[in-house]
Scaffold this motif. Structure first.
Motif, short mmCIF file in Angstrom:
data_model
loop_
_atom_site.label_atom_id
_atom_site.label_comp_id
_atom_site.label_asym_id
_atom_site.label_seq_id
_atom_site.Cartn_x
_atom_site.Cartn_y
_atom_site.Cartn_z
N GLY A 1 0.81 -1.21 0.00
CA GLY A 1 0.00 0.00 0.00
C GLY A 1 0.84 1.26 0.00
N VAL A 2 1.87 1.31 0.85
CA VAL A 2 2.73 2.48 0.91
C VAL A 2 3.49 2.65 -0.41
CG1 VAL A 2 4.72 3.52 2.07
CG2 VAL A 2 2.96 2.37 3.40
N ALA A 3 3.97 1.54 -0.98
CA ALA A 3 4.69 1.62 -2.25
C ALA A 3 3.77 2.13 -3.35
CB ALA A 3 5.25 0.25 -2.62
N ALA A 4 2.50 1.70 -3.36
CA ALA A 4 1.56 2.17 -4.38
C ALA A 4 1.32 3.67 -4.25
CB ALA A 4 0.24 1.41 -4.26
N ALA B 1 10.26 -0.11 -6.48
CA ALA B 1 11.06 -0.29 -7.69
C ALA B 1 10.36 -1.21 -8.68
CB ALA B 1 12.43 -0.84 -7.32
N GLY B 2 9.72 -2.27 -8.17
CA GLY B 2 8.98 -3.17 -9.05
C GLY B 2 7.80 -2.48 -9.71
N MET B 3 7.08 -1.64 -8.95
CA MET B 3 5.93 -0.94 -9.52
C MET B 3 6.35 0.07 -10.57
SD MET B 3 3.53 -0.31 -6.17
CE MET B 3 2.92 -1.68 -5.19
N TYR C 1 -0.89 0.25 -18.53
CA TYR C 1 -1.89 1.08 -17.87
C TYR C 1 -2.69 1.88 -18.90
CZ TYR C 1 0.64 0.05 -13.55
OH TYR C 1 1.25 -0.58 -12.50
N GLU C 2 -2.02 2.36 -19.93
CA GLU C 2 -2.71 3.13 -20.95
C GLU C 2 -3.73 2.27 -21.69
OE1 GLU C 2 0.33 4.70 -23.40
OE2 GLU C 2 1.12 6.07 -21.87
N ALA C 3 -3.32 1.02 -22.02
CA ALA C 3 -4.25 0.13 -22.71
C ALA C 3 -5.44 -0.22 -21.82
CB ALA C 3 -3.51 -1.14 -23.14
N ILE D 1 4.36 -7.47 -10.52
CA ILE D 1 5.35 -7.50 -9.44
C ILE D 1 5.26 -8.80 -8.65
CG2 ILE D 1 5.35 -4.99 -9.27
CD1 ILE D 1 3.68 -5.29 -6.71
N ALA D 2 4.69 -9.85 -9.24
CA ALA D 2 4.53 -11.12 -8.53
C ALA D 2 5.84 -11.67 -7.97
CB ALA D 2 3.86 -12.15 -9.45
#
Length: 324
Positions: free
Chosen positions: A104-107, A191-193, A201-203, A223-224
């Protein structure tokens, strides 16, 4: 190395034959690492396994007792079962909450544009704090009588718990401490995100997907491998939980100057008695080094199983990513 031609049908095949003794040079370069591995890992591990089958007190010669230490661990040690329960509790809760909190914090940090470097630094700084100092600070903040946390809760008419002095709240307080110091995992997830291609995301946006659906169907699958790393890292962290539990119990009991005291370990009511803490108590307080070695072998086997699972899962995830 010699190359000899060999005719097979219409194809010209070169058969490469290694020179005699070709393995000597790589072995010479690897010798320092191999020597360190043998001296600081293989020998201690072998000695640990051997002493786990003995009765040994560090003063007298060891006496072979076979599987007696393991039988005692499983059948005759209620505190070992209590320590195992506390450790499993910490592993489950820390793994789930640490992963959810860090993700959540990373997002949120991934969406920050102005002052992103400052916020990332502030999030990572708690991970640099020494565990002893961080635990001392938390026991002060969560002091039931004079701590700022209970004072702020009192402003809203909430009677704060005893935290580290209450068996029901000691482990949740340790969990909050671990979440506060999760900066390393947050930065790795961030970093993964940031590495997820923007085109995805655009698509998804053109197809009408909202922020929640984009996060669930694009960010998380992308990011699995990092999430798997976070899960296994958190599990191993919980299995090896030691320093924070010992310091918190010592400070909360008012006996921080009596290191290793029996009434300090596990305070309150053995709620902070983790498996590594009980290993330390048996080995260096009661001098039951053989029994402590048996418990260490069990902990090592469990940690190794999770590490192997981590490696296999990462390989499987990498193969799936390459196939896509």
């Amino acid at each position: 190395m010699t190359v000899t031609p060999h005719v097979a049908g219409s194809a010209f095949v070169r058969r490469i034959r290694p020179r005699p003794g070709h393995w000597i040079r790589p072995l010479v370069f690897m010798a320092p690492a191999l020597a360190g591995l043998a001296l600081f890992f293989a020998y201690p591990l072998g000695a640990l396994v051997y002493y786990s089958f003995t009765r040994y007190d560090l003063l007298n010669d060891e006496v072979w007792v076979g599987l007696r230490n393991y039988v005692h661990l499983v059948a005759d040690d209620p505190l070992a079962r209590k320590a195992a329960y506390n450790t499993v509790w910490l592993v489950v809760v820390i793994t789930v909450l640490r992963l959810v909190f860090s993700t959540g914090v990373a997002a949120v940090l991934a969406r920050v544009r102005s002052g992103a470097g400052l916020f990332r630094t502030l999030v990572y700084l708690p991970a640099l704090a020494p565990p002893v100092a961080a635990t001392l600070a938390f026991t002060f903040l969560f002091n039931p009588g004079t701590g700022p946390v209970n004072i702020v809760l009192g402003w809203f008419g909430i009677s704060g718990p005893l935290w580290f002095s209450d068996p029901a709240w000691a482990k949740p307080a340790l969990t909050l401490l671990t979440l506060w110091a999760s900066g390393e995992l947050i930065i790795i997830l961030l970093a993964g995100m940031l590495d997820v291609p923007a085109e995805l995301y655009e698509a998804a946006g053109l197809d009408g997907a909202g922020p929640v659906r984009r996060f669930w169907h694009i960010t998380l699958p992308s990011i699995a491998p990092v999430l798997v790393f976070g899960v296994i890292n958190s599990i191993i962290l919980g299995l090896q939980y030691f320093t924070q539990a010992v310091v918190a119990a010592s400070v909360a009991s008012g006996s921080a100057d009596i290191a290793g005291s029996r009434r300090v370990i596990g305070y309150p009511d053995n709620s902070t008695l983790t498996f590594p803490v009980w290993i330390y108590q048996q080995g260096f307080h009661y001098y039951n080094m053989g029994y402590a070695s048996a418990m260490s072998v069990v902990l090592f086997v469990v940690s190794t199983l999770f590490t192997v699972l981590f490696v296999q899962r990462l390989r499987r995830a990498s193969h799936v990513e390459e196939a896509n």
